[in-house]
Design an enzyme around this catalytic site. Structure first.
Site, short mmCIF file in Angstrom:
data_model
loop_
_atom_site.label_atom_id
_atom_site.label_comp_id
_atom_site.label_asym_id
_atom_site.label_seq_id
_atom_site.Cartn_x
_atom_site.Cartn_y
_atom_site.Cartn_z
N LYS A 115 12.08 -5.72 -30.44
CA LYS A 115 11.04 -6.69 -30.08
C LYS A 115 11.54 -7.84 -29.23
O LYS A 115 10.74 -8.57 -28.66
CB LYS A 115 10.40 -7.27 -31.35
N LYS A 196 2.79 3.62 -39.58
CA LYS A 196 2.43 2.92 -40.81
C LYS A 196 1.25 1.98 -40.58
O LYS A 196 1.16 1.34 -39.55
CB LYS A 196 3.65 2.12 -41.23
N LYS A 199 -0.30 -4.92 -41.19
CA LYS A 199 -1.23 -6.06 -41.09
C LYS A 199 -1.21 -6.68 -39.71
O LYS A 199 -2.18 -7.30 -39.30
CB LYS A 199 -0.94 -7.10 -42.18
#
Ligand code: ATP
Ligand code: MG
Length: 324
Positions: A115, A196, A199
């Site tokens: 990231k 997966k 959130k």
């Protein structure tokens, strides 16, 4: 009894995956504990700052997540619920551990590699967060840390730092064992069942939020990706079908049964019903708690005060050991 310790970062509204894979386990651990000092569950709001956040959204997410901890059934008499940012020992010990960690090992951390590396606007904290995560763990001296495979690397580096620190200075830290519990529910995204459910997912369509009303759950499940073949055996010959496998796993984890189900339509109805049955009491409890935000705040304020007490001696020992 071993101390349980787990944190959830308020980077998005909690999902069915967070409930089945985390909150529900927290409640079971708290119910089995003999004292609130055996279970520490926290909101890792400092970790949320490793990426840019809209502050109003962050505040709302923190409040909602704290309320959901209680709505899921965590009893403050059996578990200590705290906010990481209210326990300054976390960031203080993190600095001491940054002075223990090597850039070589931080460069290998997957989250930074995926990231942040090579992006000039990456926050420095996204690089150093493993030291904060190690502090999160070591401050509470758990002897085991149960984690899923995705978290293993964090506990491995925590162990490395604890061993290095203990060797270089003084045996301050308990070196935690990593245990990977029997595969629990791992809920996959309904639209991309090879990924997966998260959130912080970019799109909401495949993510069931804990506060989604029943009709929203129904719509998301109805639109879940299944697999192309149909027929009487379609539902059960599912080993190569991530979409259907996920629905079957969700159904089982929510206490439903696929017995007698032969069509995708019937499977989706059963999944919706089972999920709504799990979410209903949680949402009722949430509505009551949300009407009394001062109570939720007081639970987390008391828990954070207790966390400050239990972490103070570990921080003091580590500070003194480094010659400060
Ligand atoms: P993010 O996208 O911010 O990483 P997340 O949904 O992956 O969000 P985490 O904060 O990384 O949530 O993890 C919180 C807890 O929820 C952890 O204990 C993690 O194992 C569990 N968890 C997260 N997603 C799932 C899932 N899809 N199925 C089961 N457990 C999950
Ligand atoms: Mg995650």
């Amino acid at each position: 009894m071993d101390r349980s310790l787990s944190l959830i970062t308020p980077t998005g509204r909690l999902t069915l995956g967070n409930h089945l894979g985390a909150l529900r386990r927290f409640v079971a651990a708290a119910d089995a504990a003999s004292s609130p000092d055996d279970c520490f569950f926290g909101l890792s709001d400092l970790h949320a700052l490793t990426t840019p956040q809209d502050l109003a959204v962050l505040r709302a997410t923190v409040t909602e997540t704290a309320t959901l901890f209680l709505a899921a059934g965590l009893d403050p008499a059996r578990a200590t619920l705290f906010r990481q940012s209210r326990v300054p020992a976390h960031r203080e010990l993190a600095y001491l551990l940054e002075c223990t960690a090597y850039t070589g090992e931080l460069n290998r951390m997957i989250q930074f590699k995926e990231k942040g590396r090579g992006v000039p606007s990456t926050r420095v904290s996204l690089y150093t967060y493993p030291a904060l995560m190690a502090a999160d763990i070591l401050l509470y001296r758990p002897s085991v840390v149960p984690v899923g495979d995705d978290q293993r690397q964090h506990v491995e580096i925590t162990r490395d730092l604890a061993i290095r620190f203990n060797h270089a200075y003084a045996p301050v830290f308990t070196v935690p064992e990593v245990v990977t519990p029997r595969a629990g529910a791992r809920v996959m995204d309904l639209q991309t069942p090879t990924a997966k459910m998260s959130k912080s997912a970019a799109t909401d369509a495949g993510v069931i939020r804990l506060l989604d009303p029943p009709d929203v759950v129904r719509r998301k499940v109805a639109r879940a990706v299944t697999d192309s073949d149909v027929g009487p055996d379609a539902v059960h010959s599912s080993s190569e079908k991530p979409g259907v496998t996920n629905l079957l796993d969700i159904l089982a984890a929510c206490g439903g049964s696929a017995d007698g189900i032969t069509t995708y339509g019937a499977l989706k109805s059963a999944v919706t019903e089972a999920v709504v049955t799990v979410l209903e009491p949680l949402q009722k409890s949430y509505a009551q708690l949300a009407a009394d935000p001062a109570y939720v705040d007081s639970v987390f304020a008391d828990g954070s005060a207790r966390a400050r007490e239990v972490t103070a001696s570990v921080l003091a020992d580590a500070t003194a050991a480094m010659g400060l």
